[in-house]
Motif scaffolding. Structure first.
Motif, short mmCIF file in Angstrom:
data_model
loop_
_atom_site.label_atom_id
_atom_site.label_comp_id
_atom_site.label_asym_id
_atom_site.label_seq_id
_atom_site.Cartn_x
_atom_site.Cartn_y
_atom_site.Cartn_z
N PRO A 63 -2.60 79.06 -44.57
CA PRO A 63 -1.85 78.56 -45.84
C PRO A 63 -1.98 79.65 -47.00
CG PRO A 63 -3.83 77.01 -45.59
CD PRO A 63 -3.57 77.93 -44.49
N GLN A 64 -2.91 80.54 -46.83
CA GLN A 64 -3.01 81.61 -47.83
C GLN A 64 -2.77 83.09 -47.43
OE1 GLN A 64 -3.96 80.52 -50.98
NE2 GLN A 64 -4.21 78.54 -50.69
N VAL A 65 -1.34 83.16 -46.97
CA VAL A 65 -0.98 84.43 -46.46
C VAL A 65 -0.94 85.40 -47.71
CG1 VAL A 65 0.08 85.77 -44.92
CG2 VAL A 65 -0.21 83.42 -44.20
N TYR A 121 7.28 86.03 -49.42
CA TYR A 121 7.67 86.84 -50.58
C TYR A 121 7.00 88.27 -50.32
CZ TYR A 121 11.27 84.59 -53.30
OH TYR A 121 12.53 84.16 -53.27
N GLY A 131 3.80 75.13 -36.20
CA GLY A 131 2.27 75.47 -36.31
C GLY A 131 1.27 74.20 -36.16
N PRO A 184 0.73 88.84 -49.06
CA PRO A 184 1.72 89.82 -48.71
C PRO A 184 1.28 90.97 -48.12
CG PRO A 184 2.05 89.01 -51.08
CD PRO A 184 0.80 88.51 -50.57
N GLU A 219 2.69 94.93 -36.60
CA GLU A 219 3.35 94.66 -38.00
C GLU A 219 3.62 96.32 -38.51
OE1 GLU A 219 1.59 92.16 -40.77
OE2 GLU A 219 3.01 92.66 -42.58
N GLN A 269 1.26 95.23 -48.03
CA GLN A 269 1.66 96.12 -48.89
C GLN A 269 1.43 97.45 -48.54
OE1 GLN A 269 -0.21 95.25 -52.63
NE2 GLN A 269 1.42 96.16 -53.88
N PHE A 309 -0.87 81.40 -33.25
CA PHE A 309 -0.41 80.69 -34.19
C PHE A 309 -0.06 79.21 -33.77
CE2 PHE A 309 3.98 79.08 -35.43
CZ PHE A 309 3.66 78.66 -36.67
N SER A 310 0.69 79.06 -32.59
CA SER A 310 1.02 77.82 -32.31
C SER A 310 -0.23 76.87 -31.61
CB SER A 310 1.77 77.90 -30.75
OG SER A 310 1.07 78.59 -29.80
N SER A 370 3.77 83.19 -49.58
CA SER A 370 3.28 84.23 -48.70
C SER A 370 4.54 85.04 -48.07
CB SER A 370 2.51 83.85 -47.64
OG SER A 370 3.13 82.79 -46.97
N LEU A 376 -3.31 77.35 -33.51
CA LEU A 376 -4.14 76.97 -34.94
C LEU A 376 -3.26 76.71 -36.13
CD1 LEU A 376 -6.64 80.07 -34.50
CD2 LEU A 376 -7.02 77.59 -33.81
N GLY A 377 -2.09 77.02 -35.98
CA GLY A 377 -1.07 76.71 -37.09
C GLY A 377 -1.20 77.94 -38.07
N LEU A 378 -0.43 77.64 -39.29
CA LEU A 378 -0.12 78.66 -40.17
C LEU A 378 -1.29 78.58 -41.09
CD1 LEU A 378 2.12 80.76 -41.40
CD2 LEU A 378 2.80 78.83 -42.86
N PRO A 436 7.46 87.69 -36.59
CA PRO A 436 7.78 87.12 -35.31
C PRO A 436 7.13 85.91 -35.03
CG PRO A 436 5.97 88.90 -35.35
CD PRO A 436 6.48 88.70 -36.61
N LEU A 437 6.90 85.05 -36.12
CA LEU A 437 6.20 83.99 -35.89
C LEU A 437 6.66 82.83 -34.97
CD1 LEU A 437 3.52 83.22 -37.58
CD2 LEU A 437 4.77 81.97 -38.99
N PHE A 479 1.36 86.53 -39.92
CA PHE A 479 2.42 86.27 -39.19
C PHE A 479 2.69 86.86 -37.90
CE2 PHE A 479 4.20 85.71 -43.89
CZ PHE A 479 3.86 84.44 -43.92
N TYR A 480 1.58 87.55 -37.55
CA TYR A 480 1.63 88.40 -36.40
C TYR A 480 0.83 88.10 -35.18
CZ TYR A 480 5.06 91.30 -38.39
OH TYR A 480 6.25 91.89 -39.23
#
Lengths: 306, 167
Positions: free
Chosen positions: B74-76, A27, A304, B78, B109, B80, B67-68, A25, B70-72, A38-39, B62-63
């Motif tokens: 996993p299926q972000v 990429y 995270g 891209p 973003e 476009q 985040f801190s 992700s 709930l965490g990342l 900004p993560l 990612f924005y």
């Protein structure tokens, strides 16, 4: 999900896949360059390197910066331990600066795990290579590179060639590949550079390139770790190249679309010939680029899951 | 609440057309959908308005500001954008407007890619409960829901709205 990232050994297939998906992700669809996000803004990441490294340290630094974290690079060889400060005292002092993550490279096996047991709660530790034990982020970027080229891990034939005795990379790669489902993993090395009972890792050992490379899909060359060699393990570099160097002729024994990998730094003319290292089947430089995305993924997953 | 998707989309489309009428004819806007539901609505608008450039896609994972906690994700996917957004008018599209935090993240973003001439917001449902000074210019419908209730858009074919009540 994870507080520390110390080895690939203890991780499940789901955990490995989560890391690989997260790396993907980072990429961009077009061009493949990694955009700054900004993560991890406001987080401080410390690269604590007790052993020389260029590639690993700089890709960790770049990965942290692309995530907008603040980065400290501390080279311990040239620092306080020389003045007699103990490892734990050094650690306490850096912790007192309110850092969030340590990236540790150390010449002793188990160093990262030791540090992970002594850091303040809430601080994450990433193992960037400890002695002969593990180099899990390198293994992850290698399987990431493989996944971007090949369809699946199950039907792959992978040969790992060279100095397995001193290689923390190979150990981590074997664990990751096994967990992801690769059945046919071969290790090729002279007897003196094969660890005892290497078969217990679930690999087949060969002492002959011609037999071992037969029809493999992936060839991972390892660097001859001259700095770790004590005693007469090899007659000479020249003879090693003659017997175990990857040449175009030997590469031709592998599958037609075989991929050549090397964690770097490469010793041209020792474990690999320049024609192969710079040839179209080599992805050695792609591995370096992929290292940034993979390290971004691991850092974000750790940050995270507080 | 009106759950007739076709009627909501028709309202949103006509409001967007009215908005476009204020733009100079040669300045065609770029429609940018926010992953996932916003992309479905953006595709519908794109088709209805017959714009030439394809839609942009934003995945704002990612924005996010949580985040801190709930965490990342996993299926972000891209993000476009089909062109350089600098000096273009952007219509940002999402399915549900609630706290405004998603839109805040999307704007951050967007500005990492360039300096748009303007950004306006189109949403299928504005359900109230704003925590930021953000408003939509084009809205399919406005409903005031208690904080325990959430509207969810499922799709892409067929698109449907459901109300979920959480404890």
């Amino acid at each position: 999900m994870m507080q520390h990232f110390l080895t690939t050994e203890s991780l499940s297939k789901d955990q490995l896949t989560t890391i690989l998906d997260a790396a993907e992700s980072f990429y961009n669809i077009d061009g493949g360059h990694v955009k700054k996000v900004p993560l991890l803004r406001g987080k401080t990441i410390v690269n604590l390197f007790f052993e020389a490294s260029t590639r690993t340290r700089t890709t960790f630094e770049l990965a942290a910066k692309r995530l907008s974290a603040d980065v400290l690079n501390i080279n311990i060889n040239a620092s306080a331990t020389v003045k007699g400060e103990s490892l734990l005292d050094t650690l306490r002092n850096i912790e007192a600066m309110n850092v969030d993550m340590f990236v540790i490279r150390h010449q002793d096996s188990g160093a990262a795990e030791f540090i992970s047991k002594h850091v303040a709660p809430g601080i994450s530790v990433i193992n960037a290579g400890d002695g002969r034990h593990a180099h899990p982020t390198q293994a992850m970027l290698d399987v990431f590179t493989i996944r971007r080229i090949k369809d699946n891990f199950e039907n792959l034939k992978v040969a790992i060639v060279g100095d397995l005795l001193h290689s923390r990379v190979a150990r981590s790669q074997i664990h990751a590949l096994r967990t992801l489902g690769t059945q046919d993993i071969r290790v090729i090395a002279p007897n003196t550079l094969l660890p005892a009972c290497v078969e217990t890792l679930g690999v087949q050992a060969f002492q002959n390139m011609e037999e071992g490379l037969d029809n493999v899909d992936i060839i991972i060359m390892l660097r001859l770790q001259k700095e770790r060699m004590q005693g007469a393990l090899l007659p000479s570099e020249h003879e090693y190249f003659n017997l175990f160097g990857l040449t175009p002729e030997r590469l031709a024994l592998a599958a037609k679309d075989a991929t050549v990998m090397h964690p770097g730094p490469i010793n041209r003319g020792v474990e690999i010939s320049s024609e192969v290292a710079d040839g179209i089947q080599s992805v050695i430089l792609q591995q370096v680029s992929n290292g940034i995305a993979v390290r971004m993924a691991i850092m974000s997953i750790l940050a995270g899951s507080e | 609440m009106n759950t007739d998707i076709e009627a909501l989309l028709a309202t949103l489309t006509s409001q967007t057309k009215a908005y476009l009428a204020h733009l100079p004819a040669e300045e065609e806007p770029l429609i940018v959908g926010i992953h996932t539901g916003g992309i479905w609505i953006a595709e519908h608008l794109h088709q209805a308005l017959q714009l030439s450039s394809s839609i942009g896609i934003l995945d704002i994972s990612f924005y996010r500001d949580d985040f801190s906690r709930l965490g990342l994700n996993p299926q972000v996917k891209p993000s476009q954008l089909p062109l350089d957004i600098t000096d273009h008018h952007i219509i940002l599209v999402d399915d549900i407007l609630h706290t405004g935090r998603t839109v805040r993240a999307a704007m951050n973003e967007l500005f990492d890619y360039g300096r748009p001439a303007s950004v306006s917001l189109a949403v299928l449902i504005d359900r109230g409960g704003r925590e930021l000074p953000i408003a939509a210019q084009m809205v399919g419908d406005v409903v005031e829901l208690p904080s325990k209730q959430h509207v969810k858009l499922t799709g892409p074919t067929p698109l449907a709205l459901e109300i979920i009540t959480t404890d």
